[in-house]
Design an enzyme around this catalytic site. Structure first.
Site, PDB file in Angstrom:
ATOM      1  N   SER A  56      37.728 -19.383 -35.991  1.00  0.00           N
ATOM      2  CA  SER A  56      39.140 -19.508 -35.623  1.00  0.00           C
ATOM      3  C   SER A  56      39.502 -20.987 -35.613  1.00  0.00           C
ATOM      4  CB  SER A  56      39.352 -18.919 -34.221  1.00  0.00           C
ATOM      5  OG  SER A  56      40.637 -19.245 -33.719  1.00  0.00           O
ATOM      6  N   TYR A  81      38.245 -16.750 -25.371  1.00  0.00           N
ATOM      7  CA  TYR A  81      38.344 -16.710 -26.840  1.00  0.00           C
ATOM      8  C   TYR A  81      37.945 -18.066 -27.423  1.00  0.00           C
ATOM      9  CZ  TYR A  81      40.358 -15.657 -31.451  1.00  0.00           C
ATOM     10  OH  TYR A  81      40.546 -15.439 -32.802  1.00  0.00           O
TER      11      TYR A  81
HETATM   12  P1  NAP Z   1      42.692  -7.024 -35.257  1.00  0.00           P
HETATM   13  O1  NAP Z   1      43.629  -6.383 -36.223  1.00  0.00           O
HETATM   14  O2  NAP Z   1      42.882  -6.833 -33.799  1.00  0.00           O
HETATM   15  O3  NAP Z   1      41.221  -6.653 -35.707  1.00  0.00           O
HETATM   16  C1  NAP Z   1      40.123  -6.804 -34.861  1.00  0.00           C
HETATM   17  C2  NAP Z   1      39.028  -5.872 -35.331  1.00  0.00           C
HETATM   18  O4  NAP Z   1      37.904  -5.962 -34.445  1.00  0.00           O
HETATM   19  C3  NAP Z   1      39.511  -4.427 -35.309  1.00  0.00           C
HETATM   20  O5  NAP Z   1      38.928  -3.716 -36.373  1.00  0.00           O
HETATM   21  C4  NAP Z   1      38.951  -3.968 -33.979  1.00  0.00           C
HETATM   22  O6  NAP Z   1      38.811  -2.572 -33.850  1.00  0.00           O
HETATM   23  C5  NAP Z   1      37.606  -4.644 -34.014  1.00  0.00           C
HETATM   24  N1  NAP Z   1      36.987  -4.560 -32.711  1.00  0.00           N
HETATM   25  C6  NAP Z   1      37.492  -4.939 -31.524  1.00  0.00           C
HETATM   26  N2  NAP Z   1      36.639  -4.610 -30.529  1.00  0.00           N
HETATM   27  C7  NAP Z   1      35.569  -4.009 -31.110  1.00  0.00           C
HETATM   28  C8  NAP Z   1      34.371  -3.438 -30.630  1.00  0.00           C
HETATM   29  N3  NAP Z   1      34.101  -3.370 -29.321  1.00  0.00           N
HETATM   30  N4  NAP Z   1      33.485  -2.921 -31.529  1.00  0.00           N
HETATM   31  C9  NAP Z   1      33.748  -2.936 -32.844  1.00  0.00           C
HETATM   32  N5  NAP Z   1      34.894  -3.454 -33.359  1.00  0.00           N
HETATM   33  C10 NAP Z   1      35.782  -3.976 -32.496  1.00  0.00           C
HETATM   34  O7  NAP Z   1      42.780  -8.610 -35.447  1.00  0.00           O
HETATM   35  P2  NAP Z   1      42.350  -9.551 -36.664  1.00  0.00           P
HETATM   36  O8  NAP Z   1      43.260 -10.693 -36.609  1.00  0.00           O
HETATM   37  O9  NAP Z   1      42.219  -8.792 -37.933  1.00  0.00           O
HETATM   38  O10 NAP Z   1      40.922 -10.073 -36.155  1.00  0.00           O
HETATM   39  C11 NAP Z   1      39.760 -10.102 -36.981  1.00  0.00           C
HETATM   40  C12 NAP Z   1      38.965 -11.349 -36.661  1.00  0.00           C
HETATM   41  O11 NAP Z   1      39.714 -12.501 -37.049  1.00  0.00           O
HETATM   42  C13 NAP Z   1      38.647 -11.536 -35.175  1.00  0.00           C
HETATM   43  O12 NAP Z   1      37.336 -12.035 -35.024  1.00  0.00           O
HETATM   44  C14 NAP Z   1      39.668 -12.567 -34.744  1.00  0.00           C
HETATM   45  O13 NAP Z   1      39.234 -13.299 -33.623  1.00  0.00           O
HETATM   46  C15 NAP Z   1      39.713 -13.420 -35.987  1.00  0.00           C
HETATM   47  N6  NAP Z   1      40.866 -14.301 -36.112  1.00  0.00           N
HETATM   48  C16 NAP Z   1      42.133 -13.811 -36.221  1.00  0.00           C
HETATM   49  C17 NAP Z   1      43.179 -14.692 -36.368  1.00  0.00           C
HETATM   50  C18 NAP Z   1      44.602 -14.244 -36.506  1.00  0.00           C
HETATM   51  O14 NAP Z   1      45.489 -15.095 -36.535  1.00  0.00           O
HETATM   52  N7  NAP Z   1      44.877 -12.974 -36.608  1.00  0.00           N
HETATM   53  C19 NAP Z   1      42.952 -16.071 -36.393  1.00  0.00           C
HETATM   54  C20 NAP Z   1      41.659 -16.531 -36.269  1.00  0.00           C
HETATM   55  C21 NAP Z   1      40.621 -15.646 -36.144  1.00  0.00           C
HETATM   56  P3  NAP Z   1      40.025  -1.721 -33.168  1.00  0.00           P
HETATM   57  O15 NAP Z   1      41.059  -1.560 -34.244  1.00  0.00           O
HETATM   58  O16 NAP Z   1      39.354  -0.455 -32.773  1.00  0.00           O
HETATM   59  O17 NAP Z   1      40.528  -2.512 -32.004  1.00  0.00           O
END
Ligand code: NAP
Length: 247
Positions: free
Chosen positions: A139, A152
Site C-alpha cells: 500500500s 493497517y
Molecule cells: P476489497 O474489495 O475489500 O478486497 C479485499 C479482499 O480480501 C476480498 O476478496 C476479501 O474477501 C478478502 N478478505 C478479507 N478478509 C479475508 C479473510 N479473512 N480471508 C480471506 N480473504 C479475506 O478491497 P481491495 O481494494 O480489492 O483490497 C485488496 C488488497 O489491496 C488489500 O490487501 C488492500 O489492503 C490492498 N490495497 C487496496 C488499495 C485500494 O485503494 N483499494 C490500496 C492499497 C492496497 P470478502 O469479499 O469476503 O471481504
C-alpha cells in the site's frame, strides 16, 4: 516457446480473488496463460466463470484468514509456481480510540497470514528445488502514515519488510519476492473515503493521473513480476499509483 511475459504452464494462487483488486489480478494472470486458483473466504465462482468465459483456466478454493495459518496445507504436492497475497482488510478510527480487536484482526489478516502463507509456499518450492514468484499487495501506507488506520499502516509497513527479508533469503532458490503498492483504487476498501466529499477531493487533487485507479490497473504489474521478464527483480515494492508518490 513461451514469451518473455507469458505465464503459460504456471499455476498461481491468488488470495481474496472474489472481488476488487484480487479479482482483477486473477483474470489478468489467467489472460497471460496461468492456471489460477482463486481463493476466498466467500465463493470465487464469479471470478472463475469470468476467466472460463475468456478461455482461461481457473478453479475456486475456500480460504479464510480469520485463521492466519489457513493456507498451511494448500501447497504441498499441488504444483504451484506463483503466490499472490492480496486478501486484506482495513479498520478506521482515531488512534486514541483504536481497539485491540481492530488491531488484531487487521494485523492477523494483512501481515501474519501473509507471512505464514508465504512460508508454506516457499517451503514447498525449496523442498522441490522449484523456482517461483511471490507478489504481495502492499500500500502507499507501506511508506506513508495515513490517517485513522494505525493497524493497517503497521501491517502494510510489515508487508514491505517481509518482502525484503524473504527476497534476501530465497533469491538463492530462484524464488522472487516482490510487492505492489497500489495507489487509491476504487474498491470496497476505499468506499468510506470516496463517500467523504472532502477526503475524496483532497485525494483526487494529489493524483497526477487525475483519476482514482481501477482494479484493472494493478493486474498487469503483478503479471509482469511473475513472468520470465522479472527473473532478476526481487525485494522490490513497486508503486502503481498514478504518480501519487512522485508528488
Ligand atoms: P476489497 O474489495 O475489500 O478486497 C479485499 C479482499 O480480501 C476480498 O476478496 C476479501 O474477501 C478478502 N478478505 C478479507 N478478509 C479475508 C479473510 N479473512 N480471508 C480471506 N480473504 C479475506 O478491497 P481491495 O481494494 O480489492 O483490497 C485488496 C488488497 O489491496 C488489500 O490487501 C488492500 O489492503 C490492498 N490495497 C487496496 C488499495 C485500494 O485503494 N483499494 C490500496 C492499497 C492496497 P470478502 O469479499 O469476503 O471481504
Amino acid at each position: 516457446m513461451p514469451g518473455l511475459f507469458s505465464l503459460e504452464g504456471r499455476k498461481a494462487l491468488v488470495t481474496g480473488a472474489n472481488a476488487g483488486i484480487g479479482r482483477a489480478i486473477a483474470t489478468t494472470l489467467a489472460a497471460q496463460g496461468a492456471h489460477v486458483v482463486c481463493a476466498g473466504r466467500r465463493s470465487c465462482d464469479e471470478t472463475v466463470a469470468e476467466i472460463a468465459a475468456a478461455g482461461g483456466a481457473a478453479e475456486a478454493l475456500r480460504l479464510d484468514f480469520a485463521d492466519p495459518m489457513a493456507a498451511r496445507d494448500v501447497f504441498e504436492g499441488a504444483g504451484f509456481d506463483i503466490l499472490v497475497n492480496n486478501a486484506g482488510i482495513i479498520r478506521r478510527a482515531d488512534s486514541v480510540d483504536f481497539t485491540e480487536a481492530d488491531w488484531d484482526d487487521v494485523v492477523d489478516i494483512n501481515m501474519k497470514a501473509v507471512f505464514f502463507t508465504t512460508q508454506a509456499f516457499g517451503r514447498e518450492l525449496i523442498a522441490r528445488g522449484r523456482p517461483g514468484a511471490v507478489v504481495s499487495i502492499a500500500s502507499l501506507l507501506s511508506f506513508q502514515g495515513g490517517i485513522r488506520v494505525p493497524s493497517y499502516t503497521a501491517s502494510k509497513h510489515g508487508v514491505a519488510g517481509l518482502t525484503k527479508i524473504l527476497a534476501n533469503e530465497w533469491a538463492k532458490h530462484a524464488i522472487t519476492v516482490n510487492a505492489v503498492a497500489p495507489g487509491y483504487i476504487a474498491t470496497a476498501n476505499t468506499q468510506a473515503l470516496r463517500e467523504d466529499p472532502e477526503r475524496a477531493r483532497a485525494i483526487l487533487d494529489r493524483i497526477p493521473a487525475g483519476r482514482w485507479g481501477a482494479p484493472e490497473d494493478i493486474g498487469g504489474t503483478v503479471a509482469f513480476l511473475c513472468s520470465p521478464a522479472a527473473t532478476y527483480l526481487t525485494g522490490a515494492v513497486i508503486n502503481v499509483d498514478g504518480g501519487w508518490m512522485a508528488r
